[in-house]
Scaffold this active site. Sequence first.
Site, PDB file in Angstrom:
ATOM      1  N   ARG A 220       0.861  -1.167   0.000  1.00  0.00           N
ATOM      2  CA  ARG A 220       0.000   0.000   0.000  1.00  0.00           C
ATOM      3  C   ARG A 220       0.908   1.230   0.000  1.00  0.00           C
ATOM      4  O   ARG A 220       2.001   1.194   0.570  1.00  0.00           O
ATOM      5  CB  ARG A 220      -0.900   0.016   1.255  1.00  0.00           C
ATOM      6  CG  ARG A 220      -2.058  -0.994   1.210  1.00  0.00           C
ATOM      7  CD  ARG A 220      -3.122  -0.541   0.235  1.00  0.00           C
ATOM      8  NE  ARG A 220      -4.251  -1.455   0.142  1.00  0.00           N
ATOM      9  CZ  ARG A 220      -4.363  -2.416  -0.782  1.00  0.00           C
ATOM     10  NH1 ARG A 220      -3.397  -2.617  -1.654  1.00  0.00           N
ATOM     11  NH2 ARG A 220      -5.451  -3.175  -0.805  1.00  0.00           N
TER      12      ARG A 220
ATOM     13  N   GLU B  80      -3.309   7.877  -4.183  1.00  0.00           N
ATOM     14  CA  GLU B  80      -3.729   7.519  -5.530  1.00  0.00           C
ATOM     15  C   GLU B  80      -4.981   8.281  -5.944  1.00  0.00           C
ATOM     16  O   GLU B  80      -5.857   8.481  -5.103  1.00  0.00           O
ATOM     17  CB  GLU B  80      -4.007   6.013  -5.599  1.00  0.00           C
ATOM     18  CG  GLU B  80      -2.750   5.202  -5.296  1.00  0.00           C
ATOM     19  CD  GLU B  80      -3.021   3.717  -5.111  1.00  0.00           C
ATOM     20  OE1 GLU B  80      -2.174   3.045  -4.520  1.00  0.00           O
ATOM     21  OE2 GLU B  80      -4.086   3.233  -5.549  1.00  0.00           O
TER      22      GLU B  80
ATOM     23  N   HIS C 184      -1.649   0.991  -9.851  1.00  0.00           N
ATOM     24  CA  HIS C 184      -2.309   0.017  -8.966  1.00  0.00           C
ATOM     25  C   HIS C 184      -3.021  -1.086  -9.747  1.00  0.00           C
ATOM     26  O   HIS C 184      -4.248  -1.204  -9.715  1.00  0.00           O
ATOM     27  CB  HIS C 184      -3.296   0.722  -8.013  1.00  0.00           C
ATOM     28  CG  HIS C 184      -3.587  -0.112  -6.783  1.00  0.00           C
ATOM     29  ND1 HIS C 184      -4.002   0.430  -5.588  1.00  0.00           N
ATOM     30  CD2 HIS C 184      -3.527  -1.456  -6.572  1.00  0.00           C
ATOM     31  CE1 HIS C 184      -4.168  -0.543  -4.689  1.00  0.00           C
ATOM     32  NE2 HIS C 184      -3.897  -1.694  -5.271  1.00  0.00           N
TER      33      HIS C 184
END
Lengths: 331, 313
Positions: free
Chosen positions: B232, B261, B279
């Site tokens: 993460r 993000e 991602h």
Amino acid sequence: MEAHDNCQVNYEELPQILVLEPPPIMIFYGDQFLKNFRLLKAWESQLPLDQFLTIHAQSVQALLSPGRYLLTTDILQLLPSLQLVVTTSAGLDHINLPECRRRGISIANANDTYSADVADMAVGLLIDVFRKMSSADSFVRKGLWPTKGDFPLGSKLGGKRVGIVGLGSIGQEVAKRLHAFGCRISYSSRNKKPYVSYPFYPSVVQLAKDCDVLIVCCGLTQQTHHMINKDVMLALGKEGVVINVGRGPIIKEEELVQCLVQGELGGAGLDVFENEPNVPGELFTLDKVVLSPHRAVHTAETLMAMCELVKANFEAFFSNKPLPSPIVLNN
Amino acid sequence: MESIGVLMLCPMSAYLEQELQSRFNLFKLWTVPQKPQFLKEHASSIRAVVGNAAAGADAELISALPKLEIVSSYSVGVDKIDLDKCREKGIRVTYTPDVLTEDVADLAIGLILAVLRRLCASDRYVRSGAWKKGDFRLTTKFTGKTVGIIGLGRIGMAVAKRAEAFNCPISYYSRRAKPDIQYTYYPSVVELASNCDILVVACPLNEETWHIINRGVIDALGPKGVLINIGRGPHVDEPELVSALVEGRLGGAGLDVYEKEPEIPEELFGLENVVLLPHVGSGTVETRTAMADLVIGNLEAHFLNKPLLTPLV
């Protein structure tokens, strides 16, 4: 033959090595690794090659050959004393092998020095094509993630059927790596390998029919020239992916481009091309293609290892010892 | 089950949306003009929440949904869900382990190869026509390099298995050494970073692992070291990472996740020793379908009083 530290060695007495064109190791690292030899550098002369060789190379016994420079009968004929060719490549397609066999000229090559790096490149290109890494990296760098949202989905590697074309040293390293990714490996090769458990296919078309991916790891020979053609690509199918880390001419490039553009082939990862450094412009428009400028072996670690191997081969030859990486010429 | 209210927190999968729509009364939170108004009107019919890596049932949302029974996450990371609050209120939580393990591990190795061997940079090189003017520079070999893994769970083990096929010695950090594992254990991340060439973040995000990659770890990894983050964004102190890369104190980075993000520090865009992915760790057609099927399977099981397929709480 070693140059002793505590006495002056006459440079003229050092064993001579002819170099027609500098190989990549010399371009990147210079010629210090061969400091115990006298290098006859053909490319530095103003004379045309045939004159240069006639005047300077009549007693030359050893030649250092880069991978791309064609060692033809014409050149070999101008080297009457030649007994050894050390090539910095693993491939031998640039050397007139029958002529060397006829003359009793020994050949030493890179052996498996390159195999790991080439296998790593093949796997890297495959992951890139399947997971669209280069395309996604480009997407991000253009600032499109916040504006365009999610990037298109890729394809899972696990469970895919991978056909390795040529199960030599490189092919085996590729198989070992992809096995750990859960790929199902099969192969085609000149001959079935006795101690290998992967399924063997005598024809590349048959292999392609049963696979999702083809990875070209073989050498370039008369038999393998344009072996990967439209028939093979159509057999591989619309979702099929071709990876080439062998030589450009193993694939019929015109047909590869056609199949990719027309959607008959799912994608390609290419480190080699038919007419390097030219790459067909149509490939630049395709996201499903990953392109690499023939550098599968260009890592610092491996090129340094190659310098050591080349040096060791010349040292062995001039000391009448067995070559570390000799080629056995088959009939 | 068409009367059961299911709240989807953000767009994540057209397939999942369709499947949920056909089975339940699906509310799409991102299409709602006024959230407070929407919650007032519909909160009492919402019995399930579907979130993902980007959005989860936090304390605020849980409080606003008195009839909430189950949170089904379209992800394996559950850092956006207030798990304690769910436990407290007896709310079930499901996630999507296992089905995405291979894809994430594949991508970790892909990132390593892309950074060390400059795959993306050289693809751009060829496309720009630069190859006609000269060869690309030398890159770094992957085979045989030491790979250090933070977190040896499902994904960490899958990364290790793949790296072993490249003859890479494996070392790891986790809260406790694992008894049956042959890999070298280090009791701290700094020691792990000091002793590996490539450091892979593969642990869950929680209070202990927030900013686990800090200045000290980055310094230990060093100017030849490479960081791969498939965990993460908040695992990494991003400003420290950026300055280390820009200043050459860190050798390279392969990133699939970021602190905020989809925003990425622009200083990274000009660096050749960095690979930036949006991602996509689990981003394959096959895996996202399997994940969606798990979300639906878990919801159906819950509402039919059957055992949940992949419960966490």
